[in-house]
Design a protein around this motif. Structure first.
Motif, PDB file in Angstrom:
ATOM      1  N   LEU A 184       0.860  -1.178   0.000  1.00 38.89           N
ATOM      2  CA  LEU A 184       0.000   0.000   0.000  1.00 38.89           C
ATOM      3  C   LEU A 184       0.902   1.236   0.000  1.00 38.89           C
ATOM      4  N   THR A 185       0.408   2.301  -0.563  1.00 40.23           N
ATOM      5  CA  THR A 185       1.227   3.519  -0.619  1.00 40.23           C
ATOM      6  C   THR A 185       1.459   4.018   0.795  1.00 40.23           C
ATOM      7  N   SER A 186       2.711   4.173   1.151  1.00 39.20           N
ATOM      8  CA  SER A 186       3.009   4.661   2.502  1.00 39.20           C
ATOM      9  C   SER A 186       2.971   6.193   2.487  1.00 39.20           C
ATOM     10  N   LYS A 187       2.900   6.737   3.687  1.00 44.39           N
ATOM     11  CA  LYS A 187       2.847   8.215   3.771  1.00 44.39           C
ATOM     12  C   LYS A 187       4.080   8.823   3.112  1.00 44.39           C
ATOM     13  N   ARG A 188       5.242   8.129   3.338  1.00 41.12           N
ATOM     14  CA  ARG A 188       6.493   8.693   2.809  1.00 41.12           C
ATOM     15  C   ARG A 188       6.673   8.370   1.327  1.00 41.12           C
ATOM     16  N   LYS A 189       5.738   7.581   0.746  1.00 38.30           N
ATOM     17  CA  LYS A 189       5.809   7.183  -0.668  1.00 38.30           C
ATOM     18  C   LYS A 189       7.192   6.636  -1.011  1.00 38.30           C
ATOM     19  N   GLN A 190       7.610   5.629  -0.255  1.00 41.21           N
ATOM     20  CA  GLN A 190       8.918   5.013  -0.522  1.00 41.21           C
ATOM     21  C   GLN A 190       8.919   4.371  -1.900  1.00 41.21           C
ATOM     22  N   SER A 191       9.944   4.618  -2.667  1.00 42.61           N
ATOM     23  CA  SER A 191      10.020   4.064  -4.028  1.00 42.61           C
ATOM     24  C   SER A 191      10.637   2.667  -3.994  1.00 42.61           C
ATOM     25  N   PHE A 192      10.562   1.984  -5.137  1.00 43.43           N
ATOM     26  CA  PHE A 192      11.206   0.678  -5.233  1.00 43.43           C
ATOM     27  C   PHE A 192      12.705   0.816  -4.951  1.00 43.43           C
ATOM     28  N   ASP A 194      14.174   2.869  -3.013  1.00 44.13           N
ATOM     29  CA  ASP A 194      14.415   2.988  -1.561  1.00 44.13           C
ATOM     30  C   ASP A 194      14.443   1.598  -0.927  1.00 44.13           C
ATOM     31  N   HIS A 195      13.464   0.750  -1.331  1.00 50.59           N
ATOM     32  CA  HIS A 195      13.409  -0.608  -0.762  1.00 50.59           C
ATOM     33  C   HIS A 195      14.629  -1.420  -1.176  1.00 50.59           C
ATOM     34  N   LEU A 200      19.840  -3.920   0.027  1.00 52.18           N
ATOM     35  CA  LEU A 200      21.281  -3.982  -0.227  1.00 52.18           C
ATOM     36  C   LEU A 200      22.060  -3.765   1.054  1.00 52.18           C
ATOM     37  N   ALA A 201      21.573  -2.851   1.867  1.00 52.22           N
ATOM     38  CA  ALA A 201      22.265  -2.588   3.125  1.00 52.22           C
ATOM     39  C   ALA A 201      22.275  -3.844   3.990  1.00 52.22           C
ATOM     40  N   GLU A 202      21.180  -4.657   3.897  1.00 55.71           N
ATOM     41  CA  GLU A 202      21.106  -5.898   4.684  1.00 55.71           C
ATOM     42  C   GLU A 202      22.017  -6.978   4.105  1.00 55.71           C
ATOM     43  N   GLN A 203      22.046  -7.071   2.760  1.00 53.99           N
ATOM     44  CA  GLN A 203      22.706  -8.222   2.128  1.00 53.99           C
ATOM     45  C   GLN A 203      24.137  -7.942   1.691  1.00 53.99           C
ATOM     46  N   ILE A 204      24.446  -6.704   1.403  1.00 52.67           N
ATOM     47  CA  ILE A 204      25.763  -6.387   0.848  1.00 52.67           C
ATOM     48  C   ILE A 204      26.366  -5.249   1.651  1.00 52.67           C
ATOM     49  N   ASP A 205      27.656  -5.357   1.886  1.00 52.25           N
ATOM     50  CA  ASP A 205      28.335  -4.310   2.632  1.00 52.25           C
ATOM     51  C   ASP A 205      28.660  -3.155   1.684  1.00 52.25           C
ATOM     52  N   ILE A 212      22.970   3.185  -6.913  1.00 53.72           N
ATOM     53  CA  ILE A 212      22.461   2.161  -7.835  1.00 53.72           C
ATOM     54  C   ILE A 212      22.250   2.821  -9.194  1.00 53.72           C
ATOM     55  N   LEU A 213      22.791   2.214 -10.239  1.00 54.08           N
ATOM     56  CA  LEU A 213      22.700   2.814 -11.573  1.00 54.08           C
ATOM     57  C   LEU A 213      21.653   2.134 -12.445  1.00 54.08           C
TER      58      LEU A 213
END
Ligand SMILES: [Zn+2]
Length: 440
Positions: A184-192, A194-195, A200-205, A212-213
């Motif tokens: 659902l659209t969050s208040k902050r309208k996080q984009s793909f 952002d997710h 990446l922060a979780e899986q890759i150092d 991201i390009l």
């Protein structure tokens, strides 16, 4: 593994973990790399000068999605035994700017990759995996494999109450009907993006300043592979076409006798016509052979003596639609590998290469079936003809029988993988390939 110690259950269990791990063509190439490294293959770099020796098996990965592994025989290097398959599967690929905020939903735009059967994509728990490229703080380009590894999207069906014709005629508009709902659209309208950054922060150092390009990301179904049928006659999974063949080839190549010359090739982009640097219509194999044998005379004679088995799934008879098949060429599950034959050479098989494959099957008492498409229906194709044409090599197209090809969940017989494994293992272990007499 020596012959006799492999059984269907053991093989299928390993196949299932390979399928689970290989959620995108890039992940499949990576899983193949791990199998090859465990079996003593060492990497070669296309960017550097090569030095190869007999009995020292090597491999390369091109564009993260295609793998070539080979060994130059310690005793016999007059002919190569080659088995080929492909790492990609039809599906849904994320568009470069995927975010769609419609009503209260956050949806993701997709392109259809290859000839996907779209109906089965509805109501499945979907995740996303693939490859991303990013710039490092020192302005270098780098890329990584990523996988959300949890259900992050779904394409719900429209209820029958709102589409009374759904069971009579269901048409799918690929631009608007199959947009996965991401949340659902969050208040902050996080984009793909952002997710993706959070993942990446979780899986890759990643260092600060990383950007991201671009990405090659695909949706995949979370459901695990498994058995089905009252007697567990069948196995079901996503991406059986053609990761089943990739796994079996990698498994037999890992055990192959280093006295012989042999090669594994798993191309990318078969499902979209093979025309790419990592596809069968590209120069990958040609380049590998040129670099192993720079002398054209030597190379051409070795290729003329060599044999390619191109392995990709075949269509089994569907009991609800027998009219879709040529009734003289019924293909059954758990009844052995299938020779794929087509007068217009959509398959590479010829009477000579079919004969060679039949000898290999007979010697191991494995039954073999022959498939042709009905004349009033278009025949599919695979990597066999392109590879044979590029190299000028004898080739045959074979595969295990399967149902629901190009669905998100495909099926085959539970005993079919072992039968294919047995024949291919024999192909790689046999002292010499059956002699083929030259026509002049
Ligand atoms: Zn295929």
């Amino acid at each position: 593994m020596p012959e006799g110690t492999m059984n269907s259950q053991t093989l299928n269990k390993k196949l299932f973990s390979f399928l689970e791990e290989s959620t995108s063509p890039f992940h499949a190439a990576n899983a193949l790399k791990n199998i090859l490294i465990q079996a003593g293959f060492t990497p070669l770099n296309e960017h550097q000068k090569w030095s190869v020796q007999p009995g020292k098996p090597r491999f390369i990965i091109r564009e993260d999605g295609a793998v070539v592994a080979f060994n130059i025989g310690k005793k016999d290097n007059s002919q190569f035994r080659i088995a080929a398959s492909h790492t990609d599967s039809p599906g849904l690929k994320l568009k470069p700017k995927p975010d769609l905020f419609q009503k209260s939903y956050h949806q993701l735009g997709v392109e259809v990759y290859g000839g996907a059967l779209l109906n089965p994509w509805f109501d499945r728990e979907l995740s996303i995996s693939g490859r991303i490229s990013f710039s490092t703080p020192s302005c270098q380009l780098d890329s990584k494999l990523v996988d959300f590894r949890r259900p992050v999207a779904i394409i719900p069906s429209i209820a029958i109450h709102l589409d009374r014709e759904a069971n009579r005629e269901k048409k799918i508009n690929p631009q608007k009907d199959i947009l996965p709902i991401f949340g659902l659209t969050s208040k902050r309208k996080q984009s793909f993006a952002d997710h993706l950054q959070t993942l990446l922060a979780e899986q890759i150092d990643l260092k600060n300043g990383t950007e991201i390009l671009s990405f090659d990301l695909f949706f995949y179904e979370m459901k695990k592979p498994g058995y089905v049928g009252i007697n567990k006659d069948f196995i079901v999974s996503s991406r059986l076409d053609n990761l089943l063949s990739c796994y079996i080839i990698a498994s037999v190549v890992s055990q192959a006798d280093k006295d012989n010359s042999f090669m594994l090739i798993c191309n990318n982009h078969e499902e979209i016509g093979s025309l790419s640097a990592s596809g069968a219509q590209g120069n990958l194999l040609e380049t590998v052979f040129k670099r192993i044998y720079p002398d054209p005379e030597e190379r051409y004679s070795i290729l003329a003596n060599s044999f390619l088995i191109s392995v990709d799934n075949a269509h089994a008879l569907h009991p609800n639609f027998p009219e879709k098949y040529d009734s003289s060429h019924d293909i059954e599950l758990n009844t052995g590998p299938v020779l794929k034959i087509n007068a217009n050479h959509k398959y590479a098989s010829t009477s000579i290469s079919n004969g060679l494959f039949k000898i290999l099957c007979q010697e191991k008492r494995i039954p073999v079936q022959e498939f042709v498409m009905r004349n009033d229906m278009a025949c599919g194709s695979t990597i066999g003809p392109a590879t044979a044409a590029k190299l000028g090599i004898k080739a045959v197209d074979v595969g295990i029988a399967s149902l629901a090809m190009h669905s998100i969940r495909e099926m085959t017989g539970a005993k079919d993988p072992l039968m294919l494994h047995t024949v291919l293992n024999h192909f790689f272990q046999r002292d010499q390939l059956p002699q083929v007499y030259a026509s002049i």
